[in-house]
Design an enzyme around this catalytic site. Structure first.
Site, short mmCIF file in Angstrom:
data_model
loop_
_atom_site.label_atom_id
_atom_site.label_comp_id
_atom_site.label_asym_id
_atom_site.label_seq_id
_atom_site.Cartn_x
_atom_site.Cartn_y
_atom_site.Cartn_z
N ASN A 123 32.28 -12.37 29.06
CA ASN A 123 33.48 -10.82 29.36
C ASN A 123 32.86 -9.29 28.77
O ASN A 123 33.50 -8.93 28.18
CB ASN A 123 34.44 -11.15 28.76
CG ASN A 123 35.84 -11.74 29.95
OD1 ASN A 123 35.09 -11.29 31.41
ND2 ASN A 123 36.31 -12.53 29.55
N GLY A 160 36.27 -15.34 36.43
CA GLY A 160 36.18 -15.82 35.20
C GLY A 160 36.90 -16.08 34.84
O GLY A 160 36.72 -17.84 33.65
N ASP A 161 38.24 -15.53 33.95
CA ASP A 161 38.78 -15.98 33.48
C ASP A 161 39.46 -18.08 34.08
O ASP A 161 40.30 -18.43 33.55
CB ASP A 161 40.53 -15.29 33.45
CG ASP A 161 39.79 -14.63 32.54
OD1 ASP A 161 38.79 -13.52 31.44
OD2 ASP A 161 40.73 -12.48 32.40
#
Length: 317
Positions: free
Chosen positions: A174, A267-268
């Protein structure tokens, strides 16, 4: 929020929550007059996603004694995320962000107001060994590592302690380059954190910055050589490529979506799918398929966590 019956958590994570104001009309943020209020934060998104799938999740942070702090606690309560280790710190404010609305599938512009926030004052003092030890898994991301030196120290300490206790650890890089003094320092610190993890989940462009390699297998080998058990490289439209310490490897196809509303949170969502499935004992390719599925749901809504499904919405996927 009370401890669950047997006093144990499935997962625990550390991070910063911000109030997020999303413009309701596309265009320059300066011209936007109306905004929708949501909650944002990479690790918080993962905690919410896991909780919606029925896992017991704890989220550790600091919020200010202000309306954004209360809003954060209300959202955690609503989502069933354990927040006994969230400290209300009256000395500092809760951060917030403004996000533009886009309608062409591009990345929205985000402006952050987080410097000196309550969460940036997280430190090793926020590590409660009994609390963390009650979880079987720790999820870390490069965001809480980036917000301050003391928060980075907490991430490292938590990773060391959880590893010693025999817990599993996942790490999502991230990347937030603007929060680091240099790209070199960012790569050094995040690779140190990644070395504690069992599962590392870089995007392909993140992998290039962190390892110097641009091929999924070379990126995976970089982390496997450090003792990581599995590396899952997100390869965008192609889905994801994985390799394990046992030498298993392969590509898992992406799930196509008709309409991309907001790429933030994909992405989370991917992390939620992979981590939840692995904690349920599913094989890695099945876990990645779930990650791809949830990531594809996340990009079809404006908020960072609206698209995260409940167990029923995920169906028998």
């Amino acid at each position: 929020m009370s401890l669950h019956n047997n006093g144990t958590l499935d997962a625990v994570t550390i991070g910063e929550a911000m109030a997020m104001f999303v413009a309701t009309e596309a265009g320059d943020l300066a011209a936007a007059e109306r905004f929708v209020k949501r909650i944002a934060g990479a690790e918080l998104n993962v905690a919410i996603g896991l909780a919606r799938l029925g896992l017991k999740v704890g989220w550790v942070s600091r919020v200010g004694d202000d309306s954004f702090g209360r809003f954060t606690l209300q959202q955690l309560e609503k989502e069933g995320v354990d927040h006994r280790q969230v400290t209300t710190d009256a000395r500092y404010a809760t951060g917030f962000q403004l996000k533009s609305k886009v309608d062409d599938g591009s990345d929205p512009l985000v402006e952050y107001f987080r410097k000196g926030s309550a969460a940036s004052h997280l430190s090793v003092d926020d590590f409660n060994r009994d609390y963390f030890g009650s979880a079987r898994h720790l999820h870390l991301s490069g965001v809480s590592a980036a917000i301050s030196a003391s928060s980075l120290a907490l991430s490292k300490h938590a990773a060391q302690e959880m590893k010693q206790m025999g817990k599993t650890i996942s790490f999502d890089p991230n990347l937030r380059p603007v929060l680091w003094p240099s790209e070199r320092e960012m790569a050094k610190q995040l690779n140190t954190l990644a070395g504690f993890a069992d599962w590392v989940l870089p995007g392909i462009s993140e992998g290039k910055i962190l390892t110097g390699y641009d091929q999924p297998e070379a990126i995976a080998d970089f982390y496997l050589d450090m003792g990581v058990k599995a590396v899952i490289v997100k390869t965008g439209c192609d889905g994801a490529w994985y390799k394990t310490s046992a030498g298993e490897k392969g590509q898992v196809e992406a799930i196509k979506t008709e309409k991309v509303v907001d790429t933030v949170g994909a992405g989370d969502g991917f992390a939620v799918g992979v981590i939840s499935a692995l904690l349920e004992g599913k094989p890695l390719p099945a876990a990645i398929r779930r990650g791809n599925k949830i990531g594809s749901l996340a990009i079809q809504v404006i908020g960072d966590s609206e698209g995260l499904p409940t167990r029923a919405e995920l169906g028998d996927f």
